[in-house]
Motif scaffolding. Structure first.
Motif, PDB file in Angstrom:
ATOM      1  N   MET A 195       0.850  -1.187   0.000  1.00 11.72           N
ATOM      2  CA  MET A 195       0.000   0.000   0.000  1.00 11.72           C
ATOM      3  C   MET A 195       0.889   1.240   0.000  1.00 11.72           C
ATOM      4  SD  MET A 195      -3.165   0.627   2.586  1.00 11.72           S
ATOM      5  CE  MET A 195      -4.491   1.765   2.204  1.00 11.72           C
TER       6      MET A 195
ATOM      7  N   SER B 252      -7.197  -0.265   4.104  1.00 11.37           N
ATOM      8  CA  SER B 252      -7.276  -1.360   3.135  1.00 11.37           C
ATOM      9  C   SER B 252      -8.242  -2.407   3.678  1.00 11.37           C
ATOM     10  CB  SER B 252      -5.897  -1.978   2.906  1.00 11.37           C
ATOM     11  OG  SER B 252      -5.976  -3.069   2.021  1.00 11.37           O
TER      12      SER B 252
ATOM     13  N   ARG C 187      -9.278  -0.323  -1.410  1.00 15.67           N
ATOM     14  CA  ARG C 187      -8.586   0.801  -0.769  1.00 15.67           C
ATOM     15  C   ARG C 187      -9.559   1.968  -0.572  1.00 15.67           C
ATOM     16  NH1 ARG C 187      -3.177  -0.889  -2.031  1.00 15.67           N
ATOM     17  NH2 ARG C 187      -3.190  -2.945  -1.063  1.00 15.67           N
TER      18      ARG C 187
END
Length: 500
Positions: free
Chosen positions: A81, A123, A172
């Motif tokens: 991420m 997430s 996300r």
């Protein structure tokens, strides 16, 4: 942008940025603005490009800096991420577009633009359509498992709608707090003697890291989903992905906050439109996000360091103005907390004239070394409440003296108290007229009973004339009592009694 002169200055700046990362990510208490931080980071990166042999192994330019939080299990992201690179000018956005064209060897590329919410990244992993866990960004590879806390968000589905979603999928998104909730929360924290949050982003991030999910639920957090890693979707474009997220029941941005642009002019037109709307939004934003719309091109462009090559943030420069502190006065809250307020030389900023700014508490004043007579920079973003960002020490008069909280209540004269472990200084008197007034004003406000026509000026008269001493007295008011108020005629009396 400041230019680093030598290796020693580079090392010192790297250490300074690491310290700022701790304040921002781990403590949720930034000590400089995002703009100042980004300017320092740009200077660091520029030096590293010119002197690659000097790059430190732990340089903050190559890592996402959120540390693990005690009390939460750490879990690996299925797909790393990353964070976005920031731009602040049309020229920088143009440079991004040119790089994309060059890397893809294409003259025509479409970009999907959306709001950059000023919250905290999250997430979400769904397995066979069911929410399995939710992770913070962490260091980009491993994040804190905050699943129980994320489930308190009312708009977030625990089970996806439809059946055309992958068996395992990461979504996300951004967790954020509305401005109304933020103001209410900070007011409560100040009344309880706690340090107020610097901004809604820090409030949201701090709320998500609370160990009691029942307390998290009280913070009324929101979430907007904006993406799925390319590996987890068969869709062709970013804008199609938004529509698919909505079909799955996930909360997404409203339709006019999302647009596909084919060139720089269209991107900047959208950015200008959003910047004009910024003050009217019920949540904080700090710019827009620009992404290559074709998801296949995301894979081709890839990543550099900790940022993707296919997306960039265009951040609005903070709206700031310089003015002078004419005085520092003290307000007394409904629970007796004393709050210092900067009385400013009036200055026009972000559409309104600013003459006052809260200084929160003695610790805040000491940390920024704010004094009467100082020239200061005040800032006002999407938030309507202005704040003092920093002091211009070069313009400080040599005779200035540090400011200290009064030892007696400025309203009733009672000696104030300061309990160990609290930042607040309080007036302990139950008879303090200022406390009575603030309790009545709060009780009648939109945050509580929402009694129309009972604003601060009316409440002041009610207290001054002895008609109301405690909130229950409001319900004993009649036409005879209200007729004693200045400016109150028959219509005003009827309206207030109806509201009560």
């Amino acid at each position: 942008m400041h230019k680093i002169k030598d290796q020693q200055e580079y090392i010192e700046l790297a250490e300074e940025l690491i310290e700022h990362d701790k304040h921002y990510y781990d403590e949720n208490k930034p000590v400089i603005s995002d703009y100042e931080y980004d300017q320092k980071m740009h200077a660091l990166i520029a030096y590293e490009k010119a002197h690659p042999d000097h790059i430190l192994p732990h340089t903050p330019s190559k890592r996402v800096s959120e540390s693990p939080t005690q009390g939460f299990q750490q879990r690996a992201h299925l797909i790393p991420m990353m964070s976005l690179a920031n731009t602040y000018s049309e020229e920088e956005v143009e440079d991004f577009i040119k790089r994309v064209h060059k890397l893809l060897e294409k003259k025509e590329v479409s970009f999907c633009c959306e709001l950059k919410l000023d919250g905290t990244a999250i997430s979400l992993t769904y397995k066979k359509g069911k929410l399995a866990h939710a992770l913070t960004r962490g260091n980009g590879k491993v994040g804190d498992d905050v699943t129980n806390n994320i489930k308190t968000i009312a708009s977030l589905p625990h089970n996806l709608e439809g059946s055309n979603h992958p068996d395992v999928m990461e979504v996300r998104g951004e967790v954020f707090m509305s401005l109304a909730t933020f103001h209410e929360l900070n007011e409560e924290r100040e009344e309880e003697g706690l340090e107020p949050f610097a901004n809604p982003r820090n409030a949201a991030a701090g709320s998500l890291k609370m160990l009691d999910s029942k307390e998290v639920a009280k913070r009324k957090l929101h979430l907007i989903a904006y993406g799925v890693p390319e590996e987890h979707t068969k869709l062709l474009s970013q804008h199609e992905l938004h529509h698919q997220l909505k079909k799955w029941g996930l909360p997404i941005a409203q339709h006019d906050h999302l647009v596909v642009c084919d060139n720089l002019s269209e991107i900047m037109k959208f950015a200008d439109k959003i910047q004009k709307q910024r003050e009217k939004l019920p949540f904080e934003i700090d710019g827009i996000v620009i992404k290559v719309d074709d998801l296949k091109n995301h894979e081709l462009l890839g990543y550099t360091g900790k940022t993707p090559r296919f997306a960039v943030a265009y951040k609005f420069a903070p709206e700031q103005a310089a003015t002078k502190i004419l005085d520092i006065t003290v307000q007394v809250g409904r629970s007796g907390v004393l709050t210092p307020v900067a009385e400013l030389d009036p200055v026009f900023l972000a559409g309104s004239t600013i003459s006052r700014a809260t200084l929160h508490n003695q610790d805040e004043i000491a940390r920024k070394d704010i004094r009467i007579g100082d020239t200061v920079v005040i800032e006002k973003g999407g938030d309507v409440i202005p704040k003092v960002v920093k002091v211009d020490f070069k313009k400080r008069h040599s005779s200035s003296k540090p400011w200290h909280m009064p030892k007696h209540c400025p309203v009733c004269g009672t000696a104030v108290v300061h309990h160990e472990g609290e930042v607040a200084v309080r007036c302990p008197s139950a008879r303090c007229s200022a406390q009575k007034l603030r309790r009545i004003v709060y009780f009648a406000s939109k945050h509580a009973m929402d009694i129309e026509h009972l604003g601060e000026k009316v409440a002041e008269q009610l207290v001054e004339k002895g008609l109301v001493s405690r909130v229950s007295d409001i319900y004993t008011l009649d036409e005879n009592a209200l007729s004693k108020l200045e400016g109150f005629k028959e219509k005003s009396i009827i309206n207030l009694l109806k509201s009560i």
